[in-house]
Design an enzyme around this catalytic site. Structure first.
Site, PDB file in Angstrom:
ATOM      1  N   TYR A  68      28.105  -8.281 -46.480  1.00  0.00           N
ATOM      2  CA  TYR A  68      26.968  -7.366 -46.592  1.00  0.00           C
ATOM      3  C   TYR A  68      25.739  -8.101 -47.147  1.00  0.00           C
ATOM      4  O   TYR A  68      24.614  -7.880 -46.686  1.00  0.00           O
ATOM      5  CB  TYR A  68      27.343  -6.193 -47.489  1.00  0.00           C
ATOM      6  CG  TYR A  68      26.273  -5.127 -47.591  1.00  0.00           C
ATOM      7  CD1 TYR A  68      26.112  -4.181 -46.585  1.00  0.00           C
ATOM      8  CD2 TYR A  68      25.424  -5.064 -48.695  1.00  0.00           C
ATOM      9  CE1 TYR A  68      25.132  -3.201 -46.672  1.00  0.00           C
ATOM     10  CE2 TYR A  68      24.447  -4.090 -48.789  1.00  0.00           C
ATOM     11  CZ  TYR A  68      24.301  -3.165 -47.779  1.00  0.00           C
ATOM     12  OH  TYR A  68      23.321  -2.207 -47.862  1.00  0.00           O
ATOM     13  N   ASP A 102      34.290  -2.676 -43.754  1.00  0.00           N
ATOM     14  CA  ASP A 102      33.406  -1.573 -44.121  1.00  0.00           C
ATOM     15  C   ASP A 102      33.951  -0.252 -43.573  1.00  0.00           C
ATOM     16  O   ASP A 102      34.325  -0.153 -42.399  1.00  0.00           O
ATOM     17  CB  ASP A 102      32.012  -1.835 -43.555  1.00  0.00           C
ATOM     18  CG  ASP A 102      31.037  -0.732 -43.903  1.00  0.00           C
ATOM     19  OD1 ASP A 102      30.477  -0.788 -45.004  1.00  0.00           O
ATOM     20  OD2 ASP A 102      30.858   0.184 -43.083  1.00  0.00           O
ATOM     21  N   TRP A 106      33.906  -8.125 -48.273  1.00  0.00           N
ATOM     22  CA  TRP A 106      32.971  -7.103 -47.800  1.00  0.00           C
ATOM     23  C   TRP A 106      31.583  -7.324 -48.407  1.00  0.00           C
ATOM     24  O   TRP A 106      30.575  -7.322 -47.698  1.00  0.00           O
ATOM     25  CB  TRP A 106      33.460  -5.700 -48.170  1.00  0.00           C
ATOM     26  CG  TRP A 106      32.454  -4.643 -47.805  1.00  0.00           C
ATOM     27  CD1 TRP A 106      32.335  -4.003 -46.608  1.00  0.00           C
ATOM     28  CD2 TRP A 106      31.379  -4.141 -48.631  1.00  0.00           C
ATOM     29  NE1 TRP A 106      31.270  -3.130 -46.630  1.00  0.00           N
ATOM     30  CE2 TRP A 106      30.664  -3.193 -47.850  1.00  0.00           C
ATOM     31  CE3 TRP A 106      30.960  -4.394 -49.930  1.00  0.00           C
ATOM     32  CZ2 TRP A 106      29.555  -2.496 -48.352  1.00  0.00           C
ATOM     33  CZ3 TRP A 106      29.852  -3.715 -50.430  1.00  0.00           C
ATOM     34  CH2 TRP A 106      29.165  -2.769 -49.643  1.00  0.00           C
TER      35      TRP A 106
END
Length: 298
Positions: A238, A254, A234
């Site tokens: 990001y 997410d 994640w």
């Protein structure tokens, strides 16, 4: 597009037609770390590291005679350097028309994009700041992440140059943060695990050229990023999205994306990933619109 030039001490940066600066400010506002960034009267002002130097920027939108960004800095940077920073921070070079064309034929994206057709991907100017703030933001709210980042900056920082009498701190360099005692990080409210991740990331960043990840493939960048303690899939996705401008990065796990997709009847992560394949090479933009659809600061 407007013509680039200078107005007084401000550099004029051309913007795409109907660029939604108000949305960008609204996105950045809830995430603002007050020791390094502020928004007032429609102006976004912040300190950041540029090639290791602490610089303070002020960015506002000029409406007439044609829309453009006015960008100032202290100390003064070369006009082309300021233009490059602004273009990157607000993703001004993205061919968003291509994304809108893709979205128009997609049952999920079409109504979302129709509501906010001109938004662009806000990006950090400093990848190390992005790395640390992403770690601080794991499994907490936007407000909690901003509070933790502000405490960290106030603990480990030096003043940045003032602009119009407004003074900020500068986000710490990796070597400054890696020298911070664990007890000091625990003292500002970080858990032991998060403190360890922050310190490990600072040590890794002092040995790794984070900026070089910008030119790597997604697979290469993910491998480098996930080799850092505390950075999982994640966080890596990001960071590719908001630190390195990868318009196809998609943080599939997410929680905001999962919630938005559940509203569309798509429940399992594998189903989310499969549906998102249709959105290549604009999955980061799809993520922005999914977040926006929740009407919350995700």
């Amino acid at each position: 597009m407007t013509q680039a030039g200078s107005v007084n001490d401000a550099v004029v940066v051309e913007v795409p037609e109907r660029f939604d600066f108000a949305w960008a400010v609204g996105f950045l506002g809830p995430r603002a770390v007050l020791s390094i960034e502020r928004i007032a009267a429609g102006e976004y002002r912040r300190s950041l590291r540029v090639d290791g130097r602490a610089v303070t920027l002020a960015v506002t939108l000029r409406e007439a005679p044609a829309p453009a960004l006015l960008v100032r800095s202290s100390p003064a940077l070369a006009p082309e350097e300021l233009r490059a920073l602004a273009r990157r921070m607000f993703d001004l070079t993205a061919n968003v028309e291509a994304f809108r064309s893709l979205a128009a034929g997609d049952a999920i994206l079409a109504p979302l994009v129709a509501r906010q057709p001109h938004i662009r991907l806000p990006q950090y100017g400093d990848p190390f700041e992005a790395l640390i703030r992403a770690i601080l933001g794991q499994q907490v709210s936007v407000a909690a992440a901003a509070t933790m980042a502000d405490r960290l900056v106030r603990l480990v920082a030096a003043p940045a140059r003032g602009l119009d009498g407004d003074v900020f701190l500068a986000f710490p360099l990796p070597e400054m943060l890696s020298a911070t005692p664990m007890d000091a990080l625990r003292g500002i409210g970080l858990t032991r695990a998060k403190s360890e991740s922050v310190l490990a990331a600072a040590v890794a960043a002092s040995r790794m050229d984070l900026e070089s990840l910008r030119g790597m493939s997604a697979e290469e960048a993910d491998a480098r990023l996930t080799s850092i303690r505390g950075v999982g899939p994640w966080t890596a996705a990001y960071l590719r999205m908001r630190a390195f401008g990868d318009r196809d990065a998609f943080p599939v796990s997410d929680l905001g994306i999962i919630k938005a997709m559940r509203r569309e009847g798509i429940e399992r992560p594998a189903e989310v990933r499969e549906r998102a394949e249709r959105w290549r090479p604009w999955r980061a933009y799809a993520a922005l619109h999914l977040w926006e659809s929740l009407g919350a600061n995700v």
